[in-house]
Scaffold this motif. Structure first.
Motif, short mmCIF file in Angstrom:
data_model
loop_
_atom_site.label_atom_id
_atom_site.label_comp_id
_atom_site.label_asym_id
_atom_site.label_seq_id
_atom_site.Cartn_x
_atom_site.Cartn_y
_atom_site.Cartn_z
N MET A 185 0.80 -1.25 -0.07
CA MET A 185 0.18 0.18 -0.02
C MET A 185 0.60 1.16 0.11
SD MET A 185 -2.59 -1.48 3.08
CE MET A 185 -1.37 -2.93 3.26
N TRP A 186 0.36 2.44 -0.38
CA TRP A 186 0.92 3.67 -0.42
C TRP A 186 -0.12 4.55 0.32
CZ3 TRP A 186 0.30 8.13 -3.96
CH2 TRP A 186 1.15 9.04 -3.63
N PHE A 187 0.45 5.33 1.11
CA PHE A 187 -0.18 6.62 1.67
C PHE A 187 0.52 7.93 1.37
CE2 PHE A 187 -1.39 2.48 3.63
CZ PHE A 187 -2.70 2.49 3.71
N VAL A 188 -0.20 8.97 1.35
CA VAL A 188 0.36 10.10 1.24
C VAL A 188 -0.41 11.26 2.06
CG1 VAL A 188 -0.68 10.80 -0.92
CG2 VAL A 188 1.51 11.97 -0.44
N LEU A 189 0.36 12.02 2.76
CA LEU A 189 -0.31 13.00 3.56
C LEU A 189 0.25 14.43 3.37
CD1 LEU A 189 0.80 10.72 5.94
CD2 LEU A 189 -0.61 11.85 7.52
N GLU A 190 -0.70 15.35 2.61
CA GLU A 190 -0.14 16.45 1.89
C GLU A 190 -0.59 17.70 2.60
OE1 GLU A 190 -0.74 15.36 -2.54
OE2 GLU A 190 -2.94 15.10 -1.55
N ALA A 191 0.47 18.79 2.82
CA ALA A 191 0.20 19.68 3.70
C ALA A 191 0.82 21.09 2.86
CB ALA A 191 1.14 19.67 5.17
N LEU A 192 0.09 22.11 3.37
CA LEU A 192 0.52 23.34 2.83
C LEU A 192 1.11 24.42 3.93
CD1 LEU A 192 -2.33 24.31 0.33
CD2 LEU A 192 -0.36 23.40 -0.04
N GLU A 193 1.56 25.39 3.74
CA GLU A 193 2.54 26.18 4.63
C GLU A 193 1.45 26.75 5.94
OE1 GLU A 193 0.12 28.88 2.25
OE2 GLU A 193 1.50 27.54 1.79
N THR A 194 0.12 26.65 5.71
CA THR A 194 -0.68 26.96 7.10
C THR A 194 -0.59 25.88 8.09
OG1 THR A 194 -2.53 26.67 5.47
CG2 THR A 194 -1.75 29.03 6.12
N MET A 195 -0.09 24.75 7.83
CA MET A 195 -0.30 23.41 8.76
C MET A 195 1.17 23.54 9.46
SD MET A 195 -1.13 19.50 8.10
CE MET A 195 -1.39 18.46 9.54
N PRO A 196 1.60 23.29 10.62
CA PRO A 196 2.62 23.40 11.30
C PRO A 196 3.43 22.17 11.16
CG PRO A 196 0.96 24.00 12.76
CD PRO A 196 0.18 23.58 11.75
N ASP A 197 4.61 22.19 10.93
CA ASP A 197 5.49 20.95 10.82
C ASP A 197 5.40 19.94 11.79
OD1 ASP A 197 6.49 21.94 8.67
OD2 ASP A 197 8.41 22.88 9.50
N VAL A 198 5.38 20.39 12.97
CA VAL A 198 5.13 19.35 14.04
C VAL A 198 3.69 18.67 13.86
CG1 VAL A 198 4.14 21.05 15.79
CG2 VAL A 198 5.34 19.02 16.62
N ALA A 199 2.57 19.41 13.33
CA ALA A 199 1.53 18.73 13.28
C ALA A 199 1.48 17.56 11.88
CB ALA A 199 0.18 19.68 12.97
N LEU A 200 2.22 17.92 11.08
CA LEU A 200 2.40 17.02 10.06
C LEU A 200 3.36 15.72 10.42
CD1 LEU A 200 2.43 16.06 7.17
CD2 LEU A 200 4.45 17.59 6.52
N ALA A 201 3.91 16.02 11.39
CA ALA A 201 4.71 14.82 11.95
C ALA A 201 3.99 13.94 12.80
CB ALA A 201 5.94 15.30 12.61
N GLU A 202 3.13 14.60 13.62
CA GLU A 202 2.23 13.97 14.44
C GLU A 202 1.39 13.24 13.72
OE1 GLU A 202 0.51 16.82 17.30
OE2 GLU A 202 2.22 17.12 18.27
N ALA A 203 0.70 13.87 12.40
CA ALA A 203 -0.36 13.08 11.85
C ALA A 203 0.14 11.68 11.07
CB ALA A 203 -0.76 13.84 10.76
N THR A 204 1.55 11.94 10.81
CA THR A 204 2.20 10.57 10.09
C THR A 204 2.29 9.61 11.12
OG1 THR A 204 3.23 12.26 8.47
CG2 THR A 204 4.34 10.07 8.90
N ASP A 205 2.92 10.10 12.34
CA ASP A 205 3.05 9.05 13.29
C ASP A 205 1.76 8.30 13.67
OD1 ASP A 205 5.84 9.80 13.43
OD2 ASP A 205 5.55 10.88 15.23
N ALA A 206 0.65 9.15 13.69
CA ALA A 206 -0.56 8.46 14.08
C ALA A 206 -1.07 7.56 12.93
CB ALA A 206 -1.49 9.51 14.34
N LEU A 207 -0.74 7.80 11.64
CA LEU A 207 -1.07 6.84 10.76
C LEU A 207 -0.29 5.70 10.87
CD1 LEU A 207 -2.58 6.16 8.02
CD2 LEU A 207 -0.84 7.43 6.79
N VAL A 208 1.06 5.70 10.91
CA VAL A 208 1.91 4.74 11.07
C VAL A 208 1.56 3.85 12.34
CG1 VAL A 208 4.06 3.93 11.53
CG2 VAL A 208 3.82 5.94 10.00
N GLU A 209 1.25 4.45 13.41
CA GLU A 209 0.66 3.67 14.57
C GLU A 209 -0.29 2.85 14.14
OE1 GLU A 209 2.61 2.72 17.28
OE2 GLU A 209 4.13 3.97 16.07
#
Length: 229
Positions: A185-209
Motif C-alpha cells: 500500500m501507499w499513503f500520502v499526507l499532503e500539507a501546505l504552509e498553514t499546517m505546522p511541521d510538528v502537526a504533519l509529523a504527528e499525523a504521520t506518526d498516528a497513521l503509522v501507529e
C-alpha cells in the motif's frame, strides 16, 4: 522495493508551501490486527469541537491552491475539506472498512488530505504533476465504468498508465483504489504552509501507529517528499 514518489517542479508555482509525507507499507506477510473502534468517532468529535486550531487556515490554503490551477473548490473541494463538511453537516461519517476508516480519521483529526492507494496496482511510481488533458482516469458514474480525463492544467496524481487521483486529492480512480489491508500500500499526507511541521509529523506518526495495529508485522517506509528543483 518501493519507488519514491515524484513531485513536478511546477507544483511550486501553484502551492509554494507544499510538502508531503509518503508512507509505503508491505503487509504481504503481516498478521491480522484490529483498528481502535473509537478512532473515527473521536476524529469526528474533534471536528465538531472546532479542532485542530490550524484547520480553517489550512483548508483555506487548499482552496486557494485549487483556484490557482483552475478548479472550483466550492464544487470540488480537497478531500480533507469534503470530509470535514460531511461531519459538520451530519455529525459523523459512516465506517467503510478499517484501512479507509484509519486514514479518514487521520484526515479529520489533523485537517489534512490523506490518500491511500493499492501500490500493487501502480505502474511504476506515483507522480504529482500538471495534466495535459490527454490522460485517462478510470472512475464510475451512474453505476458504469467510464474514462473521465482531467482538464488541461489540472493538478493530478498519476502513474505510467494514467491518472490515479484527479484535482490533486479530490477523487481517487478505481484502478488503484485501496479496499483491504493486505499486499503493498501507499499513503500520502499532503500539507501546505498553514499546517505546522510538528502537526504533519504527528499525523504521520498516528497513521503509522494505526497501520501497525491493523497489520502487525508489516514493513513501513516513511519519507518526506518535496517538489523537484
Amino acid at each position: 522495493m518501493f519507488e519514491t514518489p515524484v513531485i513536478d517542479g511546477r507544483i511550486r508555482s501553484i502551492a509554494p508551501g507544499f510538502r508531503a509525507m509518503s508512507v509505503h507499507v508491505d503487509a504481504t506477510s503481516a498478521g491480522e490486527g484490529i483498528l481502535d473502534p473509537s478512532l473515527l468517532a473521536e476524529a469526528c468529535a474533534c471536528v465538531l469541537a472546532g479542532d485542530p486550531a490550524w484547520a480553517e487556515p489550512h483548508l483555506a490554503s487548499w482552496s486557494d491552491a485549487y483556484v490557482r490551477f483552475g478548479a472550483k473548490p466550492n464544487r470540488t473541494p480537497c478531500s480533507a475539506q469534503a470530509l470535514r463538511k460531511r461531519v459538520l453537516k451530519d455529525g459523523a461519517i459512516p465506517p467503510i472498512n478499517p484501512i479507509v476508516d484509519l486514514y479518514n480519521a487521520i484526515s479529520l483529526k489533523y485537517a489534512i488530505p490523506v490518500g491511500g492507494e493499492n501500490y500493487d496496482a501502480y505502474a511504476r511510481r506515483p507522480f504529482l504533476t500538471v495534466a495535459d488533458g490527454t490522460e485517462t482516469f478510470d472512475t464510475v458514474m451512474n453505476g458504469e465504468e467510464i474514462n473521465d480525463p482531467p482538464l488541461l492544467g489540472e493538478v493530478i496524481w498519476r502513474d505510467d498508465v494514467g491518472v490515479t487521483c484527479r484535482r490533486w486529492n479530490w477523487r481517487q480512480g478505481t484502478r488503484t483504489r485501496l479496499a483491504a489491508a493486505k499486499g503493498r500500500m501507499w499513503f500520502v499526507l499532503e500539507a501546505l504552509e498553514t499546517m505546522p511541521d510538528v502537526a504533519l509529523a504527528e499525523a504521520t506518526d498516528a497513521l503509522v501507529e494505526g497501520l501497525k495495529a491493523l497489520m502487525p508485522g508489516c514493513m513501513i517506509v516513511s519519507q518526506a517528499i518535496h517538489a523537484a528543483e
